[in-house]
Enzyme design. Sequence first.
Site, PDB file in Angstrom:
ATOM      1  N   HIS A   1       6.062  22.789  50.447  1.00  0.00           N
ATOM      2  CA  HIS A   1       6.935  24.316  49.971  1.00  0.00           C
ATOM      3  C   HIS A   1       8.187  23.971  50.791  1.00  0.00           C
ATOM      4  CE1 HIS A   1       3.658  28.472  49.770  1.00  0.00           C
ATOM      5  NE2 HIS A   1       3.701  27.387  49.086  1.00  0.00           N
TER       6      HIS A   1
ATOM      7  N   LYS B   1       2.279  26.156  60.412  1.00  0.00           N
ATOM      8  CA  LYS B   1       3.013  27.454  61.005  1.00  0.00           C
ATOM      9  C   LYS B   1       3.434  27.296  62.221  1.00  0.00           C
ATOM     10  CE  LYS B   1       5.498  31.495  59.635  1.00  0.00           C
ATOM     11  NZ  LYS B   1       5.504  32.376  59.105  1.00  0.00           N
TER      12      LYS B   1
ATOM     13  N   ASP C   1       9.940  28.205  48.513  1.00  0.00           N
ATOM     14  CA  ASP C   1       9.245  29.632  49.113  1.00  0.00           C
ATOM     15  C   ASP C   1      10.094  29.959  49.470  1.00  0.00           C
ATOM     16  OD1 ASP C   1       7.815  31.391  50.116  1.00  0.00           O
ATOM     17  OD2 ASP C   1       6.526  30.001  51.249  1.00  0.00           O
TER      18      ASP C   1
ATOM     19  N   ASP D   1       5.791  23.311  54.794  1.00  0.00           N
ATOM     20  CA  ASP D   1       6.280  24.596  54.062  1.00  0.00           C
ATOM     21  C   ASP D   1       7.993  24.137  55.390  1.00  0.00           C
ATOM     22  OD1 ASP D   1       8.275  26.371  55.355  1.00  0.00           O
ATOM     23  OD2 ASP D   1       6.834  27.872  53.660  1.00  0.00           O
TER      24      ASP D   1
ATOM     25  N   ASP E   1      13.236  31.821  55.191  1.00  0.00           N
ATOM     26  CA  ASP E   1      13.493  31.193  54.025  1.00  0.00           C
ATOM     27  C   ASP E   1      14.670  31.990  53.002  1.00  0.00           C
ATOM     28  OD1 ASP E   1       9.747  30.878  53.389  1.00  0.00           O
ATOM     29  OD2 ASP E   1       9.777  32.731  54.762  1.00  0.00           O
TER      30      ASP E   1
ATOM     31  N   ASP F   1      11.958  30.369  60.552  1.00  0.00           N
ATOM     32  CA  ASP F   1      11.105  30.615  59.156  1.00  0.00           C
ATOM     33  C   ASP F   1      11.993  31.760  58.263  1.00  0.00           C
ATOM     34  OD1 ASP F   1       9.780  30.144  56.995  1.00  0.00           O
ATOM     35  OD2 ASP F   1       8.369  31.084  57.916  1.00  0.00           O
TER      36      ASP F   1
ATOM     37  N   GLU G   1      -1.396  25.723  54.777  1.00  0.00           N
ATOM     38  CA  GLU G   1      -0.307  25.653  55.437  1.00  0.00           C
ATOM     39  C   GLU G   1      -0.431  25.434  56.430  1.00  0.00           C
ATOM     40  OE1 GLU G   1       1.680  28.434  53.172  1.00  0.00           O
ATOM     41  OE2 GLU G   1       4.144  27.885  54.070  1.00  0.00           O
TER      42      GLU G   1
ATOM     43  N   HIS H   1       8.516  25.622  58.385  1.00  0.00           N
ATOM     44  CA  HIS H   1       7.672  26.285  59.410  1.00  0.00           C
ATOM     45  C   HIS H   1       6.997  25.292  60.411  1.00  0.00           C
ATOM     46  CE1 HIS H   1       5.434  28.406  56.630  1.00  0.00           C
ATOM     47  NE2 HIS H   1       6.335  28.873  57.092  1.00  0.00           N
TER      48      HIS H   1
ATOM     49  N   TRP I   1      -2.545  29.753  53.221  1.00  0.00           N
ATOM     50  CA  TRP I   1      -2.010  30.232  54.900  1.00  0.00           C
ATOM     51  C   TRP I   1      -2.101  31.724  54.604  1.00  0.00           C
ATOM     52  CZ3 TRP I   1       1.560  34.511  55.305  1.00  0.00           C
ATOM     53  CH2 TRP I   1       1.849  35.046  57.082  1.00  0.00           C
TER      54      TRP I   1
HETATM   55  C1  RNT Z   1       4.594  31.709  54.966  1.00  0.00           C
HETATM   56  C2  RNT Z   1       4.107  30.984  54.452  1.00  0.00           C
HETATM   57  C3  RNT Z   1       3.987  31.434  52.899  1.00  0.00           C
HETATM   58  C4  RNT Z   1       4.447  33.209  52.611  1.00  0.00           C
HETATM   59  C5  RNT Z   1       3.711  33.047  51.281  1.00  0.00           C
HETATM   60  C6  RNT Z   1       4.291  34.478  50.561  1.00  0.00           C
HETATM   61  O1  RNT Z   1       5.590  31.513  56.614  1.00  0.00           O
HETATM   62  O2  RNT Z   1       5.588  30.662  54.420  1.00  0.00           O
HETATM   63  O3  RNT Z   1       4.155  30.378  51.905  1.00  0.00           O
HETATM   64  O4  RNT Z   1       5.536  32.517  51.892  1.00  0.00           O
HETATM   65  O5  RNT Z   1       3.104  32.212  51.020  1.00  0.00           O
HETATM   66 ZN    ZN Z   2       5.607  28.729  52.488  1.00  0.00          ZN
END
Ligand code: RNT
Ligand code: ZN
Length: 415
Positions: A282, A224, A322, A255, A292, A290, A222, A258, A181
């Site tokens: 993820h 985004k 994640d 993810d 998290d 985003d 990955e 994203h 990523w």
């Molecule tokens: C960032 C991505 C990525 C990170 C990690 C730490 O938006 O989701 O995967 O969160 O690699």
């Molecule tokens: Zn991620």
Amino acid sequence: MTNEYAIAKERYAAIGIDTDAVIDTLKNIPISLHCWQGDDVKGFDFKGALSGGIQTTGNYPGRARTPAELMADIDKVLALDGGAHKLNLHACYAIFEEGEWADRDALQPKHFAKWVEFAKARGMGIDFNPTFFSHPKADGLTLASPDEEIRAFWVRHGQACLRIAEYFANETGIPCVMNVWIPDGYKDIPADRLSPRATFARSMDEILGIGYDREKVLVCLESKVFGIGLESYTVGSAEFGLGYVLSRGIVPLMDNGHYHPTEVVSDKISSMLLFSPKLALHVTRSVRWDSDHVVRLDDETKEIAKEIVASGRIDDIAIALDYFDASINRVAAWVMGLRSFRKALLIALLTPHKELSDLQKAGCFTELMLRQEELKTYPWGAVWAEYCQACGVKSGEAWFEDVKQYEKDVLSKRV
Ligand code: RNT
Ligand code: ZN
């Protein structure tokens, strides 16, 4: 067997679900545990702030500051979540000897030997992520950089990581999922959206070009939609990611933070599986963006688990968590996310997918809706309690007592 479980077993048996078999299946689904929840994504190789348009918020005491502390915290987490795990590392978690240090492009397997020892002793495989952020050379673009020196540096980093990923697979005997990523993007409207993407593709080709054993390492990309300070343009967008992975035969990683807020990963899984032999996820929780947040047992989390199980392709899907929350006890955050996703998988495994899809095929939408609604109050909680017992972990709120004790004995002393 508790009375509650006996009743639940019977209830599920009546709809064709063998709860004992479900418990066995759930035990063996590996969830990749992200090491970065324990220390707010700081890692051990640089002292600077987290960059890349991602952010942890909060300053709850007890952050792991050293490899030993992080490993101790991970052990606590593993003791509170039953079932199979993998360890998910980032390159910035390299462990150096006293006085030793290596830049990202010079990382070697030996810098991860202690992690290998840790994982092997616990029977876990290791997943890996090159770290294209939190570094002086990651101020602007990385693999998409027009500055050849910077770009080449990050290509070397990706190549170094590929070798380390192979080392993990060789040492543990379990394939390593290596996820790329990059945060590359622009805050404001770019003049040229094409060149950075072409450069990124070229850099990825150079990384993969060193060759690696595809049985041992599953390279993922990955995608985004945007990051903080990178609102207008992300080089590795969804379309870029999909096009790249399918054309190069690597693995897409989705993810669920994203995508645009009304897009859901649960609806994307089936399409991806139709065209890609493997898929990586993820699992996170995005609140309006985003962000998290810690994974909870919410509707989309359950729907993602449902799609994984209903696809019949669970062995083709690499599941990783994640998220990073620094505002609550970090060990508890880790455990809650893990257990929430496992509960979601349990609920999905307790669902008669074939019967429900037959109702859909037959156009019996009234009955389908009714069955779906009724299933929500089936006694899955009793199966969860039985599962926890079978795994030797506490069910219900009781596990939090252990975390509180750990906070008192260990975390609170980290000042
Ligand atoms: C960032 C991505 C990525 C990170 C990690 C730490 O938006 O989701 O995967 O969160 O690699
Ligand atoms: Zn991620």
